[in-house]
Design a protein around this motif. Structure first.
Motif, PDB file in Angstrom:
ATOM      1  N   TYR A   2       0.845  -1.188   0.000  1.00 36.37           N
ATOM      2  CA  TYR A   2       0.000   0.000   0.000  1.00 36.37           C
ATOM      3  C   TYR A   2       0.882   1.240   0.000  1.00 36.37           C
ATOM      4  CZ  TYR A   2      -3.615  -3.276   1.472  1.00 36.37           C
ATOM      5  OH  TYR A   2      -4.479  -4.340   1.544  1.00 36.37           O
ATOM      6  N   ALA A   3       0.707   2.106  -0.987  1.00 44.12           N
ATOM      7  CA  ALA A   3       1.311   3.431  -0.970  1.00 44.12           C
ATOM      8  C   ALA A   3       0.273   4.348  -0.346  1.00 44.12           C
ATOM      9  CB  ALA A   3       1.664   3.876  -2.390  1.00 44.12           C
ATOM     10  N   PHE A   4       0.536   4.849   0.862  1.00 48.29           N
ATOM     11  CA  PHE A   4      -0.528   5.464   1.640  1.00 48.29           C
ATOM     12  C   PHE A   4      -0.159   6.867   2.121  1.00 48.29           C
ATOM     13  CE2 PHE A   4       2.295   3.839   4.891  1.00 48.29           C
ATOM     14  CZ  PHE A   4       2.219   4.782   5.900  1.00 48.29           C
ATOM     15  N   ARG A  11      -8.410  21.852  12.582  1.00 52.74           N
ATOM     16  CA  ARG A  11      -8.240  23.084  11.820  1.00 52.74           C
ATOM     17  C   ARG A  11      -6.952  22.984  10.993  1.00 52.74           C
ATOM     18  NH1 ARG A  11     -10.241  27.583  16.336  1.00 52.74           N
ATOM     19  NH2 ARG A  11     -12.396  26.775  16.514  1.00 52.74           N
ATOM     20  N   SER A  12      -6.029  23.944  11.127  1.00 48.09           N
ATOM     21  CA  SER A  12      -4.825  23.907  10.293  1.00 48.09           C
ATOM     22  C   SER A  12      -3.661  23.181  10.958  1.00 48.09           C
ATOM     23  CB  SER A  12      -4.398  25.335   9.922  1.00 48.09           C
ATOM     24  OG  SER A  12      -4.126  26.093  11.092  1.00 48.09           O
ATOM     25  N   THR A  13      -3.874  22.630  12.168  1.00 48.45           N
ATOM     26  CA  THR A  13      -2.846  21.810  12.809  1.00 48.45           C
ATOM     27  C   THR A  13      -3.009  20.371  12.344  1.00 48.45           C
ATOM     28  OG1 THR A  13      -2.796  23.220  14.773  1.00 48.45           O
ATOM     29  CG2 THR A  13      -1.926  20.995  14.994  1.00 48.45           C
ATOM     30  N   ILE A  14      -1.926  19.772  11.867  1.00 48.15           N
ATOM     31  CA  ILE A  14      -2.030  18.436  11.283  1.00 48.15           C
ATOM     32  C   ILE A  14      -0.751  17.628  11.535  1.00 48.15           C
ATOM     33  CG2 ILE A  14      -1.233  19.255   9.032  1.00 48.15           C
ATOM     34  CD1 ILE A  14      -3.027  17.132   7.746  1.00 48.15           C
ATOM     35  N   ASP A  15      -0.925  16.348  11.799  1.00 41.99           N
ATOM     36  CA  ASP A  15       0.173  15.381  11.834  1.00 41.99           C
ATOM     37  C   ASP A  15      -0.155  14.294  10.823  1.00 41.99           C
ATOM     38  OD1 ASP A  15       1.967  16.273  14.008  1.00 41.99           O
ATOM     39  OD2 ASP A  15       0.190  15.987  15.253  1.00 41.99           O
ATOM     40  N   ALA A  16       0.747  14.004   9.909  1.00 43.08           N
ATOM     41  CA  ALA A  16       0.459  13.068   8.829  1.00 43.08           C
ATOM     42  C   ALA A  16       1.677  12.220   8.504  1.00 43.08           C
ATOM     43  CB  ALA A  16       0.000  13.816   7.572  1.00 43.08           C
ATOM     44  N   ASP A  17       1.419  11.069   7.916  1.00 42.69           N
ATOM     45  CA  ASP A  17       2.459  10.172   7.420  1.00 42.69           C
ATOM     46  C   ASP A  17       2.169   9.838   5.968  1.00 42.69           C
ATOM     47  OD1 ASP A  17       3.853   9.899   9.864  1.00 42.69           O
ATOM     48  OD2 ASP A  17       2.432   8.380  10.537  1.00 42.69           O
ATOM     49  N   ALA A  18       3.208   9.565   5.212  1.00 39.13           N
ATOM     50  CA  ALA A  18       3.087   9.062   3.849  1.00 39.13           C
ATOM     51  C   ALA A  18       4.208   8.056   3.638  1.00 39.13           C
ATOM     52  CB  ALA A  18       3.191  10.186   2.824  1.00 39.13           C
ATOM     53  N   GLY A  19       3.873   6.924   3.023  1.00 42.60           N
ATOM     54  CA  GLY A  19       4.912   5.925   2.835  1.00 42.60           C
ATOM     55  C   GLY A  19       4.389   4.641   2.255  1.00 42.60           C
ATOM     56  N   SER A 177      -6.168  -1.438  -6.250  1.00 39.73           N
ATOM     57  CA  SER A 177      -7.357  -0.881  -5.611  1.00 39.73           C
ATOM     58  C   SER A 177      -7.015   0.468  -4.989  1.00 39.73           C
ATOM     59  CB  SER A 177      -7.879  -1.814  -4.496  1.00 39.73           C
ATOM     60  OG  SER A 177      -8.224  -3.078  -5.000  1.00 39.73           O
ATOM     61  N   ILE A 178      -8.035   1.306  -4.835  1.00 41.17           N
ATOM     62  CA  ILE A 178      -7.913   2.559  -4.094  1.00 41.17           C
ATOM     63  C   ILE A 178      -8.721   2.420  -2.806  1.00 41.17           C
ATOM     64  CG2 ILE A 178      -8.482   5.013  -4.047  1.00 41.17           C
ATOM     65  CD1 ILE A 178      -7.930   5.123  -7.021  1.00 41.17           C
ATOM     66  N   LEU A 179      -8.097   2.735  -1.680  1.00 38.02           N
ATOM     67  CA  LEU A 179      -8.746   2.672  -0.381  1.00 38.02           C
ATOM     68  C   LEU A 179      -8.774   4.079   0.224  1.00 38.02           C
ATOM     69  CD1 LEU A 179      -6.604   0.090  -0.744  1.00 38.02           C
ATOM     70  CD2 LEU A 179      -7.645  -0.597   1.409  1.00 38.02           C
ATOM     71  N   PHE A 195      -7.876  10.987   8.352  1.00 40.78           N
ATOM     72  CA  PHE A 195      -8.060  10.542   6.971  1.00 40.78           C
ATOM     73  C   PHE A 195      -7.058   9.461   6.630  1.00 40.78           C
ATOM     74  CE2 PHE A 195      -4.913  13.910   6.753  1.00 40.78           C
ATOM     75  CZ  PHE A 195      -3.957  13.378   5.899  1.00 40.78           C
ATOM     76  N   TYR A 196      -7.389   8.669   5.615  1.00 41.62           N
ATOM     77  CA  TYR A 196      -6.495   7.637   5.089  1.00 41.62           C
ATOM     78  C   TYR A 196      -6.770   7.492   3.600  1.00 41.62           C
ATOM     79  CZ  TYR A 196      -4.295   3.068   4.331  1.00 41.62           C
ATOM     80  OH  TYR A 196      -3.512   2.048   3.863  1.00 41.62           O
ATOM     81  N   LEU A 197      -5.729   7.446   2.802  1.00 37.83           N
ATOM     82  CA  LEU A 197      -5.842   7.260   1.358  1.00 37.83           C
ATOM     83  C   LEU A 197      -4.686   6.375   0.912  1.00 37.83           C
ATOM     84  CD1 LEU A 197      -7.051   7.968  -1.458  1.00 37.83           C
ATOM     85  CD2 LEU A 197      -5.518   9.943  -1.489  1.00 37.83           C
TER      86      LEU A 197
END
Length: 203
Positions: A2-4, A11-19, A177-179, A195-197
């Motif tokens: 999965y490339a996620f 609001r505009s505060t965000i913590d995110a991961d991509a990998g 597939s797209i999740l 969120f998750y994509l």
């Protein structure tokens, strides 16, 4: 594989991961998993920052699989290594969960479970978490689902966290597939979002 991209914020505060989330069927009923992320965060007035994220390694063992009854149960211990560039001083965490799934006629699946996380470190505390989800096949190419999860406080003086979400799986082909999923998060007496994509690839 999965490339996620996944994250949470308010609001505009965000913590995110991509990998990448890599999964390999090493033997019957056994799946090896490695999650290799980059982390990003944004705080108003401070801008964006990024770097390596926490690497996760896990082994899923499905010890019960009754195809006739549509029931499966698995354990999925997972080690979270403190490799994030922006979290110096963190220690290795260990998640010990049990998951179960029940499939029904008509393409409906109910699954969920929970477990305990060992969360050492100054100011941290161990915690329980649990969740349940239901999905419905809308045809050969589309599934829709809903979920709710609950996590205890992971820091001393912190509060529990509840998440609700809606999601879907769109099958592009036999091997792709797209999740996606997302919804509100309630924590620290405030409402945020998660969120998750992902693009899922199999062989």
């Amino acid at each position: 594989m999965y490339a996620f991209s996944a994250g949470e914020g308010r609001r505009s505060t965000i913590d995110a991961d991509a990998g990448l989330d890599l999964n390999y069927g090493a033997a019957k009923g056994v799946q090896l998993t490695a999650t290799l992320p980059l982390s990003f965060s944004h705080v108003p007035g401070e801008g964006w920052r990024g770097g390596s994220g926490d690497v996760e390694l896990g082994v899923k063992y499905r010890f019960l699989h009754d195809e006739k009854a549509g029931v499966a149960i698995a354990i999925f211990p997972r080690v979270i290594l403190p490799t994030a560039a922006h979290s110096p001083g963190e220690r290795t965490r260990l998640l010990l969960p049990v998951w179960a799934e029940k499939d029904f006629a008509g393409g409906t699946s109910l699954f969920g479970g929970g477990g305990f996380t060992l969360n050492p470190g100054s100011g941290n505390r161990d915690f329980w978490q649990a969740g349940i989800a239901v999905t419905q096949d809308m045809g050969r190419t589309l599934s829709l689902g809903a979920e709710i999860t609950r996590q205890g406080a992971d820091q001393q003086g912190g509060t529990a966290q509840t998440r609700a979400g809606l999601g879907s799986i769109l099958r592009l082909s036999e091997h792709a597939s797209i999740l996606l999923s997302g919804g509100p998060t309630w924590a620290d007496h405030r409402t945020g979002y998660h969120f998750y994509l992902a693009l899922g690839l199999t062989r």
